[in-house]
Design an enzyme around this catalytic site. Structure first.
Site, PDB file in Angstrom:
ATOM      1  N   CYS A 136       0.041   6.647  15.939  1.00 34.62           N
ATOM      2  CA  CYS A 136      -1.202   7.310  15.533  1.00 34.62           C
ATOM      3  C   CYS A 136      -1.176   8.763  16.030  1.00 34.62           C
ATOM      4  CB  CYS A 136      -2.387   6.560  16.133  1.00 34.62           C
ATOM      5  SG  CYS A 136      -3.951   7.456  16.073  1.00 34.62           S
ATOM      6  N   CYS A 172      -6.329   3.749  12.416  1.00 35.89           N
ATOM      7  CA  CYS A 172      -5.707   3.288  13.657  1.00 35.89           C
ATOM      8  C   CYS A 172      -6.529   2.148  14.252  1.00 35.89           C
ATOM      9  CB  CYS A 172      -5.592   4.432  14.657  1.00 35.89           C
ATOM     10  SG  CYS A 172      -4.938   3.870  16.244  1.00 35.89           S
ATOM     11  N   LEU A 186     -16.480   0.345 -20.674  1.00 35.05           N
ATOM     12  CA  LEU A 186     -15.659   0.024 -21.830  1.00 35.05           C
ATOM     13  C   LEU A 186     -16.279  -1.100 -22.645  1.00 35.05           C
ATOM     14  CD1 LEU A 186     -13.021   0.938 -23.122  1.00 35.05           C
ATOM     15  CD2 LEU A 186     -11.814  -0.729 -21.697  1.00 35.05           C
ATOM     16  N   TYR A 204       0.821  -1.225   0.000  1.00 41.55           N
ATOM     17  CA  TYR A 204       0.000   0.000   0.000  1.00 41.55           C
ATOM     18  C   TYR A 204       0.846   1.263   0.000  1.00 41.55           C
ATOM     19  CZ  TYR A 204      -4.026  -2.939   0.218  1.00 41.55           C
ATOM     20  OH  TYR A 204      -4.978  -3.879  -0.109  1.00 41.55           O
ATOM     21  N   HIS A 253     -14.664   1.829  -0.521  1.00 40.86           N
ATOM     22  CA  HIS A 253     -13.603   0.850  -0.265  1.00 40.86           C
ATOM     23  C   HIS A 253     -12.377   1.456   0.401  1.00 40.86           C
ATOM     24  CE1 HIS A 253     -15.382  -2.003  -3.557  1.00 40.86           C
ATOM     25  NE2 HIS A 253     -16.012  -2.092  -2.408  1.00 40.86           N
ATOM     26  N   ILE A 303      -9.721   3.759  -4.696  1.00 39.44           N
ATOM     27  CA  ILE A 303      -9.061   4.220  -3.482  1.00 39.44           C
ATOM     28  C   ILE A 303      -8.217   5.468  -3.734  1.00 39.44           C
ATOM     29  CG2 ILE A 303      -9.098   1.914  -2.447  1.00 39.44           C
ATOM     30  CD1 ILE A 303      -6.095   1.666  -3.160  1.00 39.44           C
ATOM     31  N   ARG A 342       1.055   1.726  -3.590  1.00 42.36           N
ATOM     32  CA  ARG A 342      -0.212   2.231  -4.145  1.00 42.36           C
ATOM     33  C   ARG A 342      -0.328   3.741  -3.860  1.00 42.36           C
ATOM     34  NH1 ARG A 342       0.722  -1.947  -5.203  1.00 42.36           N
ATOM     35  NH2 ARG A 342       1.463  -0.699  -6.914  1.00 42.36           N
ATOM     36  N   ALA A 400     -14.150   5.828 -20.618  1.00 41.77           N
ATOM     37  CA  ALA A 400     -14.784   6.799 -19.727  1.00 41.77           C
ATOM     38  C   ALA A 400     -14.400   8.229 -20.099  1.00 41.77           C
ATOM     39  CB  ALA A 400     -14.396   6.506 -18.277  1.00 41.77           C
TER      40      ALA A 400
HETATM   41 ZN   LIG Z   1      -5.127   5.877  17.365  1.00 33.38          ZN
END
Ligand SMILES: [Zn+2]
Length: 232
Positions: A136, A117, A202, A56, A109, A93, A59, A219
């Protein structure tokens, strides 16, 4: 714009693909060469948190490097200029809808640029790495995970989405197969509220049969043309 008051728009992978962002492919179950069960489940995170955080982190970097395309910009224009109620529900996302200027966006999502956290449930905008268990900002615990809805977890804001669908007079699905739940439930909910339903995709999807109308193409071409019609 003939008497429309409430529009709900669902967007999926097809709209971000044209900005170079890839998501997991249903045909082989791979996402950037990783198996979904290795990077997108709570079990994967428990088994190998470092692999999942690295995935991630990458990402997040991809999202930061991507730019909104003509489809995102057209939806932002509709969001700005449509006089009724409008909600963009995205399965994506990335933050390309927001960066194009859309304000009424709901990420069912989760978001790449957000951290969740596990100690206090706070969500924080996050653009750096989550490796090394940073604390956090709210509670200080080193318990941050990607703020992504993984397979087997409940999507965000389903109550709000279904409430909007109940009021909708137009439901538009863009760049996503309407065939997979919970999205498949959206078109059915909209139809039971007597909304018109339009699919921009598409290619024909398994869900196409649910829609009153399907338009096929990229699109970045279909969405600006449709928004132009809406605002004429
Ligand atoms: Zn926290």
């Amino acid at each position: 714009m003939s008497g429309l008051h409430n529009i709900v728009i669902l967007t999926g992978a097809g709209i971000s693909a044209e900005s170079g962002l890839r998501t997991f492919r249903a045909d082989d179950g791979l996402w950037e060469d990783h198996r979904v069960e290795d990077v997108a489940t709570p079990q994967a995170f428990r088994r190998d948190p470092e692999l999942v955080q690295r995935f991630y982190d990458a990402r997040r970097e991809n999202v930061l490097a991507a730019e909104p395309n003509a489809a995102h910009r057209a939806l932002a224009r509709l969001d700005r200029e449509f006089s009724g109620e409008l909600l963009i529900v995205t399965q994506n996302i990335d933050d390309l809808h927001e960066r194009a200027g859309a304000r009424h966006v709901l990420h069912m999502h989760g978001e790449a640029l957000s951290a969740l956290c596990l100690a206090c449930d706070a969500r924080h905008r996050w653009t750096g790495t989550l490796l090394g268990a940073p604390g956090c900002p709210a509670c200080g615990e080193p318990a941050m995970r990607p703020d992504i809805v993984w397979f087997g977890e409940m999507p965000y804001e389903m109550d709000r989405i279904f409430a909007a669908l109940t009021r909708a007079d137009l439901f538009v699905s863009i760049g996503t197969s309407g065939a997979v739940y919970p999205a498949a439930g959206f078109v059915q909910q909209a139809k039971s509220a007597r909304a018109r339903t339009l699919e921009l995709n598409l290619e024909r999807s398994q869900g196409s049969a649910w829609f009153d109308q399907t338009r096929l193409g990229p699109a970045s071409e279909l969405v600006p043309a449709w928004v132009e019609e809406m605002l004429r």
